[in-house]
Design a protein around this motif. Structure first.
Motif, PDB file in Angstrom:
ATOM      1  N   PRO A  38      68.700  -5.333  -6.085  1.00  0.00           N
ATOM      2  CA  PRO A  38      67.499  -5.554  -6.896  1.00  0.00           C
ATOM      3  C   PRO A  38      66.638  -4.307  -7.110  1.00  0.00           C
ATOM      4  CG  PRO A  38      67.740  -7.332  -5.299  1.00  0.00           C
ATOM      5  CD  PRO A  38      68.757  -6.291  -4.947  1.00  0.00           C
ATOM      6  N   PRO A  43      63.794  -3.679   1.757  1.00  0.00           N
ATOM      7  CA  PRO A  43      64.421  -3.704   3.092  1.00  0.00           C
ATOM      8  C   PRO A  43      65.867  -4.191   3.128  1.00  0.00           C
ATOM      9  CG  PRO A  43      62.721  -5.416   2.904  1.00  0.00           C
ATOM     10  CD  PRO A  43      62.605  -4.549   1.675  1.00  0.00           C
ATOM     11  N   VAL A  44      66.141  -5.347   2.489  1.00  0.00           N
ATOM     12  CA  VAL A  44      67.513  -5.879   2.564  1.00  0.00           C
ATOM     13  C   VAL A  44      68.479  -4.898   1.899  1.00  0.00           C
ATOM     14  CG1 VAL A  44      69.027  -7.799   1.939  1.00  0.00           C
ATOM     15  CG2 VAL A  44      66.662  -8.265   2.620  1.00  0.00           C
ATOM     16  N   CYS A  45      68.082  -4.393   0.746  1.00  0.00           N
ATOM     17  CA  CYS A  45      68.938  -3.437   0.017  1.00  0.00           C
ATOM     18  C   CYS A  45      69.222  -2.197   0.873  1.00  0.00           C
ATOM     19  CB  CYS A  45      68.273  -3.004  -1.284  1.00  0.00           C
ATOM     20  SG  CYS A  45      67.924  -4.356  -2.412  1.00  0.00           S
ATOM     21  N   ARG A 122      71.971  -9.722  -6.528  1.00  0.00           N
ATOM     22  CA  ARG A 122      73.016  -9.048  -5.738  1.00  0.00           C
ATOM     23  C   ARG A 122      74.394  -9.509  -6.218  1.00  0.00           C
ATOM     24  NH1 ARG A 122      69.914  -6.830  -1.835  1.00  0.00           N
ATOM     25  NH2 ARG A 122      68.056  -8.030  -1.312  1.00  0.00           N
ATOM     26  N   ALA A 141      68.358 -12.706  -3.856  1.00  0.00           N
ATOM     27  CA  ALA A 141      67.661 -11.497  -3.384  1.00  0.00           C
ATOM     28  C   ALA A 141      67.389 -11.542  -1.888  1.00  0.00           C
ATOM     29  CB  ALA A 141      66.348 -11.346  -4.149  1.00  0.00           C
TER      30      ALA A 141
HETATM   31  C1  BEZ Z   1      65.116  -6.603  -0.382  1.00  0.00           C
HETATM   32  O1  BEZ Z   1      66.036  -5.821  -0.578  1.00  0.00           O
HETATM   33  O2  BEZ Z   1      64.608  -6.730   0.723  1.00  0.00           O
HETATM   34  C2  BEZ Z   1      64.601  -7.442  -1.507  1.00  0.00           C
HETATM   35  C3  BEZ Z   1      64.659  -6.988  -2.813  1.00  0.00           C
HETATM   36  C4  BEZ Z   1      64.150  -7.767  -3.838  1.00  0.00           C
HETATM   37  C5  BEZ Z   1      63.629  -9.003  -3.558  1.00  0.00           C
HETATM   38  C6  BEZ Z   1      63.605  -9.472  -2.257  1.00  0.00           C
HETATM   39  C7  BEZ Z   1      64.100  -8.691  -1.219  1.00  0.00           C
END
Ligand code: BEZ
Length: 211
Positions: A38, A43-45, A122, A141
């Protein structure tokens, strides 16, 4: 545009952290993964791209190139890559496409406004040497992907492209395979001289063929 398994992966030319990339030329004769995230500096990315960087030697062994994409600019990608190396312990050496005009995102239907207004969700596309789409998955996401699963599917795809077998539930490399139903028992005697186990006439297990 909607893409289906077996379609030719839409070609594009775009800027990336490794310069201009034309997808089909860049894939060459090998396999490729095109995956979207995204947004940079999220953080998750950050965990996903770092993990993928750590897995890159495994993809290299299998002749699979990795290509990331998001709607961010090359300068943002480059700045974020430093954070990824610092926090995840792996330098990202695969290219990231910069797609601020959302050309790649639209070509691959990576923007799902009901989930994320204007960022890519994703997605993962596995593309074969014939440039056909072999696998597509889409995650929300909030959920980081399991890239070990992508490696597992690539092992299956590469095996089943060489031998007339399919792979059963949760199969991993080295485990028994299934003789495809289009191969008769008579043909199977030639193809699998070591024999197989018939559980049902339509369910025949055979040791994984060696290359
Ligand atoms: C993430 O990578 O943490 C993230 C990106 C977009 C929306 C929600 C989380």
């Amino acid at each position: 545009m909607s893409i289906r398994l077996g379609d030719t992966a839409p070609d594009f030319t775009a800027d990336s952290t490794a310069g201009t990339i034309n997808l089909h030329e860049w894939i060459g004769d090998g396999w490729a993964i095109l995956f979207s995230h995204p947004k940079d500096f999220t953080p998750v990315c950050t965990t996903e791209l770092g993990y993928m960087a750590g897995l890159k030697p495994e993809f290299d062994k299998r002749g699979v190139k990795i290509l990331g994409v998001s709607v961010d600019a090359v300068d943002d990608h480059n700045a974020w890559l430093k954070d990824i190396e610092e926090t995840q312990g792996h330098a990202v050496t695969y290219p990231l496409i910069a797609d601020p005009e959302r050309k790649v995102a639209e070509l691959y239907d990576m923007i799902h406004p009901g989930e994320l207004e204007s960022f890519t969700v994703r997605t993962v596309f596995v593309i074969g040497p014939d440039k056909k789409v072999k696998l597509m998955i889409t995650y929300p996401a909030s959920t980081g992907r399991n890239f070990d699963e992508i490696l597992r599917v690539i092992d299956s795809l590469q095996l089943t492209s060489r031998h007339q077998v399919a792979t059963p539930v949760n199969w991993t490399k080295g485990e028994d395979c299934i003789i495809v139903p289009t191969v008769s028992d008579e043909e199977a005697k030639n193809k699998f001289p070591g024999g197989w186990k018939t559980v049902k006439p339509y369910l025949r297990l055979v040791p994984q063929p060696q290359d």
